[in-house]
Design a protein around this motif. Structure first.
Motif, PDB file in Angstrom:
ATOM      1  N   ILE A 157       0.859  -1.187   0.030  1.00 44.38           N
ATOM      2  CA  ILE A 157      -0.052   0.192  -0.186  1.00 44.38           C
ATOM      3  C   ILE A 157       0.978   1.148  -0.020  1.00 44.38           C
ATOM      4  CG2 ILE A 157      -1.842   1.249   1.169  1.00 44.38           C
ATOM      5  CD1 ILE A 157      -2.529  -1.233   2.726  1.00 44.38           C
ATOM      6  N   HIS A 238      -2.428  -1.329  -3.553  1.00 41.04           N
ATOM      7  CA  HIS A 238      -3.287  -0.040  -3.388  1.00 41.04           C
ATOM      8  C   HIS A 238      -2.424   1.032  -3.510  1.00 41.04           C
ATOM      9  CE1 HIS A 238      -6.832  -2.409  -1.659  1.00 41.04           C
ATOM     10  NE2 HIS A 238      -5.727  -3.180  -1.314  1.00 41.04           N
ATOM     11  N   HIS A 244      -4.791   8.308   4.331  1.00 46.16           N
ATOM     12  CA  HIS A 244      -3.640   8.660   5.128  1.00 46.16           C
ATOM     13  C   HIS A 244      -2.270   8.233   4.621  1.00 46.16           C
ATOM     14  CE1 HIS A 244      -0.976   8.744   8.798  1.00 46.16           C
ATOM     15  NE2 HIS A 244      -1.503   9.865   9.083  1.00 46.16           N
TER      16      HIS A 244
ATOM     17  N   LYS B 152     -10.767   3.835   3.928  1.00 41.63           N
ATOM     18  CA  LYS B 152     -10.440   4.000   2.584  1.00 41.63           C
ATOM     19  C   LYS B 152     -10.111   2.559   2.177  1.00 41.63           C
ATOM     20  CE  LYS B 152     -11.028   8.330   2.045  1.00 41.63           C
ATOM     21  NZ  LYS B 152     -12.069   8.998   0.987  1.00 41.63           N
ATOM     22  N   ILE B 153      -8.964   1.903   2.686  1.00 45.70           N
ATOM     23  CA  ILE B 153      -8.408   0.569   2.342  1.00 45.70           C
ATOM     24  C   ILE B 153      -8.147  -0.434   3.679  1.00 45.70           C
ATOM     25  CG2 ILE B 153      -6.139  -0.363   1.383  1.00 45.70           C
ATOM     26  CD1 ILE B 153      -5.581   2.431   0.496  1.00 45.70           C
ATOM     27  N   VAL B 154      -8.679  -1.564   3.163  1.00 40.53           N
ATOM     28  CA  VAL B 154      -8.325  -2.865   4.329  1.00 40.53           C
ATOM     29  C   VAL B 154      -7.313  -3.929   3.318  1.00 40.53           C
ATOM     30  CG1 VAL B 154      -9.230  -3.959   6.019  1.00 40.53           C
ATOM     31  CG2 VAL B 154     -10.463  -2.408   5.252  1.00 40.53           C
ATOM     32  N   SER B 155      -6.494  -4.280   4.143  1.00 42.29           N
ATOM     33  CA  SER B 155      -5.450  -5.115   3.442  1.00 42.29           C
ATOM     34  C   SER B 155      -5.355  -6.286   4.541  1.00 42.29           C
ATOM     35  CB  SER B 155      -4.427  -4.768   2.827  1.00 42.29           C
ATOM     36  OG  SER B 155      -3.295  -5.744   2.751  1.00 42.29           O
ATOM     37  N   ILE B 234     -12.167   0.096  -0.587  1.00 43.92           N
ATOM     38  CA  ILE B 234     -11.529  -1.270  -1.112  1.00 43.92           C
ATOM     39  C   ILE B 234     -10.900  -2.006  -0.192  1.00 43.92           C
ATOM     40  CG2 ILE B 234     -10.148  -2.691  -2.937  1.00 43.92           C
ATOM     41  CD1 ILE B 234     -10.476  -0.520  -4.776  1.00 43.92           C
ATOM     42  N   ALA B 235     -11.098  -3.212  -0.240  1.00 39.74           N
ATOM     43  CA  ALA B 235     -10.564  -4.282   0.946  1.00 39.74           C
ATOM     44  C   ALA B 235     -10.018  -5.364   0.034  1.00 39.74           C
ATOM     45  CB  ALA B 235     -11.474  -4.844   1.905  1.00 39.74           C
ATOM     46  N   THR B 236      -8.716  -5.909   0.352  1.00 38.50           N
ATOM     47  CA  THR B 236      -8.063  -7.033  -0.512  1.00 38.50           C
ATOM     48  C   THR B 236      -7.831  -7.843   0.723  1.00 38.50           C
ATOM     49  OG1 THR B 236      -6.095  -5.992  -0.442  1.00 38.50           O
ATOM     50  CG2 THR B 236      -7.656  -6.144  -2.601  1.00 38.50           C
ATOM     51  N   VAL B 250      -3.913  -4.579   8.021  1.00 35.55           N
ATOM     52  CA  VAL B 250      -3.513  -3.138   7.561  1.00 35.55           C
ATOM     53  C   VAL B 250      -4.929  -2.316   7.314  1.00 35.55           C
ATOM     54  CG1 VAL B 250      -2.418  -1.466   6.595  1.00 35.55           C
ATOM     55  CG2 VAL B 250      -1.621  -3.614   6.688  1.00 35.55           C
ATOM     56  N   VAL B 252      -6.628   1.441   6.603  1.00 34.90           N
ATOM     57  CA  VAL B 252      -6.130   2.710   6.242  1.00 34.90           C
ATOM     58  C   VAL B 252      -7.338   3.841   6.161  1.00 34.90           C
ATOM     59  CG1 VAL B 252      -4.794   4.232   4.816  1.00 34.90           C
ATOM     60  CG2 VAL B 252      -4.457   1.903   4.877  1.00 34.90           C
ATOM     61  N   GLY B 253      -7.436   4.996   6.854  1.00 39.12           N
ATOM     62  CA  GLY B 253      -8.487   5.922   6.634  1.00 39.12           C
ATOM     63  C   GLY B 253      -7.811   6.948   6.210  1.00 39.12           C
TER      64      GLY B 253
END
Lengths: 359, 359
Positions: A157, A238, A244, B152-155, B234-236, B250, B252-253
């Protein structure tokens, strides 16, 4: 001791301030000229960044390239201008240190690389983290099949939270200047890290995630993709201007894994950590892990960008003073990164179709 | 003080050893019966795990369910048997603690949940990490919009390296017993963690990564997917039996991020770390990060599985002693996880087509 390599800086972008400092810190490099479209801007850049009074300001990129004393140019120009000015610089026999993404597409990059080849000049892109000693230490772990085994999964990421000023005015979100947006900027690092983890074996295909976020001009602000090798290895990344600050990299092999959270820009200049574990498993009754991950902190006297300048200048010096040939690996790494980036872009454009990656 | 909740264990799977210890550790629970298809096996399980000599061994699951003293059952059976035995147990008024994945598909799970509803019994799946106090602390961070902002993002990566014995003999790779393979086993945790991070907002679509790895019987050994929300989140996740033990998460915001490397099974039983950062950015000249991530270590006297038993038993006690209604959130969480898991499975079967997620 050999003469330091004499740099000309072509364009006064914000990142050029950081690189000017790096050139000053590098023991084998110096800045002799700064070019801008406006001589006054070049002059101000020289003063603002504490460059020697002898540094020559130029009011055009051409005139800088005509300065016979300049050995090498640093090109922090918008991506759309890379092709023209890198080819021009190589044509004048200048060695080329170029910001990433290297070009708008691999066909453009190939023209740049051909110009470098023809003129016998060194090419390197500004993937700074590649030059941090941490990277070499992590590589030792990843390439050790007893400790790491076979590569299975990479996850990365890279995000930088852009404020509204950036989102409206920065060149990285202007379609005519930098049409690759977040993919070209922070996505470059993810792709490069994935290739690095895979020892630069190109994946076979790329599939973008659905629903990349774009601005009004159609420029990518946030996207991602999965990359696939024939042996079943999968990498995902990503990249975003909307989340952030995050620089996560996790590399998982059959026998170990490695992770770090600041792979692009280390938290601190002079030391950088990573975490790794090998041959762990569960304790009896799954009460915990048999062996815990270790943290290693790698120190460096010079920041990674100064190490990059040092290495680039060393290569240029060997060409200049000893008649060595340019080191090809840096163009190979750049080209593979650009090839994958192009495939991801194509997959985004084709509504996350699987795109074959052709090296 | 109220009587401890009396558990019957239905099946002597390996994981039941860990849960037996957890029930013994929980202050409000006790084991009174163990059922197996063979009474001798139940008897041996009781002896091997140091259960009280008064624990009743049963040679069939039915007979255990007929034991009127049993308040609740723990079901560590292969997934293919969940529907039959969970419905039977609920029908006998037994509260249900069930291993994950909860069922082969959401239609099966719905039958289980309906049986629980009809019979007024508590339902909970064995996602142990949900009960660690670390999870609550991380939730405070993620739900704080000043610190974390908007998701925003999750991994996520969950992998357990399976040796050849496991790959040949474990029930989790037998198509007739546990047809969800690595997706149902470790993938369950990833999906649950992603839903947890999104405050249980279901994603709109799922797209599996191409080329899931399967065994000869067609069972998934390694796969992954991206999940997509309408707002661009989006998450993966990657889940695998073929990669070194890895439990990365992980999140992420827009204003912060959070990460941990042991989200499913903490490295150590009595304390568990996570790392988080808010409102960071670059120092002048990108010399490093303005604020560094903080590490928080959360202690717990009881391991997470004993906390799970304690919470489940507390809910059962309230139903039993105070006429409370079953706590619904645990079936909601299970069902959402199963819904997403089903969509990922469908996407794998349909060659990574985008599959709509219908709650």
């Amino acid at each position: 001791m050999a003469q330091p390599i004499k740099f000309g800086i072509v364009g006064c972008a914000d990142i050029a301030r950081k690189l000017s400092r790096a050139i000053k810190l590098a023991p084998n490099a110096t800045i002799v000229a700064v070019g801008s479209r406006f001589e006054e801007k070049a002059r101000r850049f020289i003063a603002d960044n504490g460059l020697p009074a002898t540094t020559r300001p130029y009011g055009s990129y051409e005139s800088l390239l005509d300065d016979a004393e300049v050995d090498a140019v640093y090109l922090p120009l918008p991506t759309s201008l890379h092709l023209r000015w890198a080819v021009a610089a190589a044509g004048k026999g200048k060695h080329i240190l170029i910001e990433k993404p290297t070009a708008l597409c691999v066909a453009d990059l190939d023209q740049i690389l051909e110009a470098c080849e023809t003129n016998g000049v060194q090419f390197m892109d500004c993937t700074m983290w590649a030059h941090h000693p941490r990277t070499a230490e992590m590589e030792d772990f990843l390439r050790n099949s007893d400790q790491f085994g076979q590569l299975k999964i990479v996850s990365s990421i890279a995000s930088i939270y852009a404020d509204s000023n950036f989102l409206q005015n920065n060149i990285r979100v202007k379609a005519d200047l930098d049409s690759l947006g977040a993919l070209g900027d922070v996505g470059w690092y993810c792709i490069r890290a994935i290739l690095w983890a895979s020892d630069y074996n190109l994946p076979k295909t790329a599939v973008a995630f659905p629903n990349a976020i774009k601005n009004e001009a159609g420029l990518i602000l946030s996207c991602g993709a999965s990359l696939h090798w024939e042996d079943g290895t999968i990498a995902t990344f990503h990249c975003s201007f909307l989340a952030h600050l995050t620089f996560e990299l996790v590399v998982v092999g059959s026998r170990g894994n490695l992770s770090l959270s600041d792979f692009v820009i280390p938290f601190e200049e002079n030391s950088a950590p990573f975490t790794f574990v090998s041959d762990s498993g569960f304790k009896e009754l799954v009460k915990g892990w048999k062996s815990l991950p270790s943290k290693k902190v790698v120190s460096t006297e010079l920041p990674q960008e100064a190490l990059m300048i040092t290495e680039f200048s060393r290569l240029v010096g060997e060409i200049k003073d000893s008649g060595a040939k340019p080191e090809k690996k840096w163009s190979v790494f750049s080209r593979k990164t650009q090839v994958v980036l192009d495939a991801v872009k194509e997959s985004i454009e084709k509504e996350f179709k699987e795109v074959e990656i052709v090296g």
